[in-house]
Motif scaffolding. Sequence first.
Motif, mmCIF file in Angstrom:
data_model
loop_
_atom_site.group_PDB
_atom_site.id
_atom_site.type_symbol
_atom_site.label_atom_id
_atom_site.label_comp_id
_atom_site.label_asym_id
_atom_site.label_seq_id
_atom_site.Cartn_x
_atom_site.Cartn_y
_atom_site.Cartn_z
ATOM 1 N N UNK A 5 0.849 -1.190 0.000
ATOM 2 C CA UNK A 5 0.000 0.000 0.000
ATOM 3 C C UNK A 5 0.886 1.243 0.000
ATOM 4 N N UNK A 6 0.551 2.207 -0.856
ATOM 5 C CA UNK A 6 1.288 3.461 -0.840
ATOM 6 C C UNK A 6 2.595 3.437 -1.610
ATOM 7 N N UNK A 7 2.861 2.335 -2.324
ATOM 8 C CA UNK A 7 4.093 2.297 -3.116
ATOM 9 C C UNK A 7 3.739 2.553 -4.572
ATOM 10 N N UNK A 8 4.479 3.457 -5.184
ATOM 11 C CA UNK A 8 4.257 3.797 -6.582
ATOM 12 C C UNK A 8 4.518 2.574 -7.460
ATOM 13 N N UNK A 9 3.529 2.171 -8.297
ATOM 14 C CA UNK A 9 3.685 0.945 -9.098
ATOM 15 C C UNK A 9 4.909 0.985 -10.021
ATOM 16 N N UNK A 10 5.241 2.157 -10.529
ATOM 17 C CA UNK A 10 6.406 2.271 -11.407
ATOM 18 C C UNK A 10 7.681 1.960 -10.642
ATOM 19 N N UNK A 11 7.778 2.517 -9.472
ATOM 20 C CA UNK A 11 8.923 2.290 -8.596
ATOM 21 C C UNK A 11 9.057 0.795 -8.267
ATOM 22 N N UNK A 12 7.892 0.211 -7.936
ATOM 23 C CA UNK A 12 7.860 -1.210 -7.595
ATOM 24 C C UNK A 12 8.379 -2.050 -8.757
ATOM 25 N N UNK A 13 7.869 -1.749 -9.966
ATOM 26 C CA UNK A 13 8.274 -2.531 -11.134
ATOM 27 C C UNK A 13 9.779 -2.406 -11.368
ATOM 28 N N UNK A 14 10.301 -1.179 -11.208
ATOM 29 C CA UNK A 14 11.733 -0.974 -11.447
ATOM 30 C C UNK A 14 12.567 -1.764 -10.427
ATOM 31 N N UNK A 15 12.146 -1.684 -9.163
ATOM 32 C CA UNK A 15 12.898 -2.405 -8.122
ATOM 33 C C UNK A 15 12.824 -3.911 -8.334
ATOM 34 N N UNK A 16 11.628 -4.392 -8.692
ATOM 35 C CA UNK A 16 11.470 -5.831 -8.947
ATOM 36 C C UNK A 16 12.433 -6.255 -10.049
ATOM 37 N N UNK A 17 12.513 -5.450 -11.086
ATOM 38 C CA UNK A 17 13.339 -5.830 -12.229
ATOM 39 C C UNK A 17 14.799 -6.019 -11.799
#
Length: 635
Positions: A5-17
């Motif tokens: 919750x509250x995490x920017x999806x773009x940021x999440x995707x970049x970190x996951x990558x």
Amino acid sequence: MTPAVGVDPGEHAALERVWRDRTGLWGWLTSTEHKSIGKRYIITAFVFFLLGGLNAGLMRAQLARPENGLIGPDRYNQLFTVHGTTMMFLFAVPIMTAMGLYFVPLMVGARNVAFPRLNAYGYWVYLIGGTFLYVQLLLNTGPDTGWFSYVPLAGPGFSPGKRVDTWAQTVTFTEIAALVGAVELIVTIFKNRAPGMSLNRMPLFVWAMLVMAFMILFAMPWVASATLFLAMDRLIGTHLFNPAEGGDALLWQHLFWFFGHPEVYIIFVPALGMVSEIVSTFTRRPVFGYPAMVLSLITTGFLSFSLWVHHMFVTGIPELGSSFFTAASFMIAIPTGIQIFCWIATIWAGRPRLTVPFLFILGFVVTFMIGGFSGVMIASVPYDQQAHDTYFIVAHLHYVLLGGGVFPLFGAFYFWYPKITGRLLSERLGRWHFALWFIGVNLTFFPMHLLGLRGMPRRVYTYLPETGWGPLNLLATIGAVIVVLSVVLFLVNVALSRWKGSEAGENPWDAPTLEWGTTSPPPSYNFAYVPVVEGRSALWDRSPDHPVVTGLRTDMREVLVTTLLDAEPDHRHRHPQSTVWPLLTALSTGVLFITLVYTPWGLVIGIVPLTISFIGWGWPTERDHQEQLREEAAA
Ligand code: HEM
Ligand SMILES: [Cu+2]
């Protein structure tokens, strides 16, 4: 995986990558992520607990009645040796380091352990060592000289063949793995804590892990020298332990127990940390007397190195020396007493929720205290001379190890399982598990005190009916059956809850430490925004719009390194990629140590693949090069 919750999806995707491991088998073999390694470490150690339990079950079946013919003396010798070795070296210590490797980075707000490749190496070495021991047991060439393999029995004169060499090398493997775990924990705790988590704000579990890691660092080299000397005496004809040629047999006992006594506290100290976290969460208040708790942990660590001679009271050491070690053995009860009083004060002032983790903590207090009392008894020399090598000792050691180690561990499993899997374990099955376990353990081990007092020696495969030891032994075996039932219930609970357990959410217990501030299970990168810690109970003390760390790169693995005392941001650090080299290096290590069991030429043969794999480990990849260029461009 969905972002928190509250995490920017773009940021999440970049970190996951950048942080996620490759998928499939290859991803598994090359993973250097602390949660992946930690999880398989915990599972492997638990499998060894089951195997060690299987050995114990066979022994209890054999001892159920006098002159039983189920298992002969040779098999029995292998069973108690492999049981003791498994429980101490392959279960208890590894599972404690494993819990640390999984949870410490999360609890201090880090993205991974400090040296991720080394961490993977440690796990593989441990797995190879443990597997080697069990292959030998199945081939009927398992070690048979007891878990502390005293010379001269274990020396070349009385133990020809490869059994003792197998034991010595298994121990060597686990020493390496334990040292690796210790180094990981110390550096991660000292250099990767989230900003704001100064030393005096560290959770008590993290403190306990730090103390444990230092104890490993100081204890393991002694047993490493002991097993190395033993292997040399057996393999290349040195006489380090052979009095006839100027060696010293008692040297073995000093080296072994200078490690061996701290070893039991290496198991106990992390358990103390688990108890503190559970008590604090389920009374919903910080543990009373934080400075006293921390000082007690450290004192326990120090004192545990001054007790080793109490294992040697019957070897004819001078009386003054014995008195000193008796006094030291009494003294170690003080810091543990302080901790117990602090927990009681915490529980007194709060309103405890009697969840399953909390029940196991209550079980721990009762069981461990019984073991502590028999410990104080055998710390006095005349009593020990009577009880030495009898079942009284077997009773005592299981009360402290099960009470002080396994009870808290089960509590910790119930407590943290939702963080690892995202689902809660069933409380109803958990209560049954606890009840059966508590009854079973006491029924198995309490009668052993009486058996010991009636003269039953340890490490005997059978006894005569006239001794009168039959009924109490039968009782102990019935207890062991109940223990088995309780563990089966636990496994059922774990399996069912994996699919059907209720969803845990981020923080099902409303616990105060940082690992509960991210999703369950946590994402590959642990925290989208590295938290800034504002108090000792990180989540309870958090202000409504709490600060976080920003500015860490998301196009490569980058971590924040902080200062030792106050955890102020110090510098950024490029984190290595996942790789298969730790596995290959561990395999080479395995080749070296296992061929050494059979020939001294193992050293020459094994050094070749080991050198190659170390070179491969250090070889820079194209990706490293690119990242370095980017880093330099940014600086
Ligand atoms: C609850 C299940 C367990 C049962 C039923 C059990 C039973 C036994 C038995 C029957 C022996 C051999 C006694 C003898 O003949 O001298 C033994 C020895 C031993 N056990 Fe356990 N045990 C259990 C769990 C554990 C655990 C969890 C640990 C350690 C963490 C442990 C550590 C040891 C050690 C160090 C020895 C001494 C081995 C030796 O004499 O070399 N046991 N146990
Ligand atoms: Cu001791």
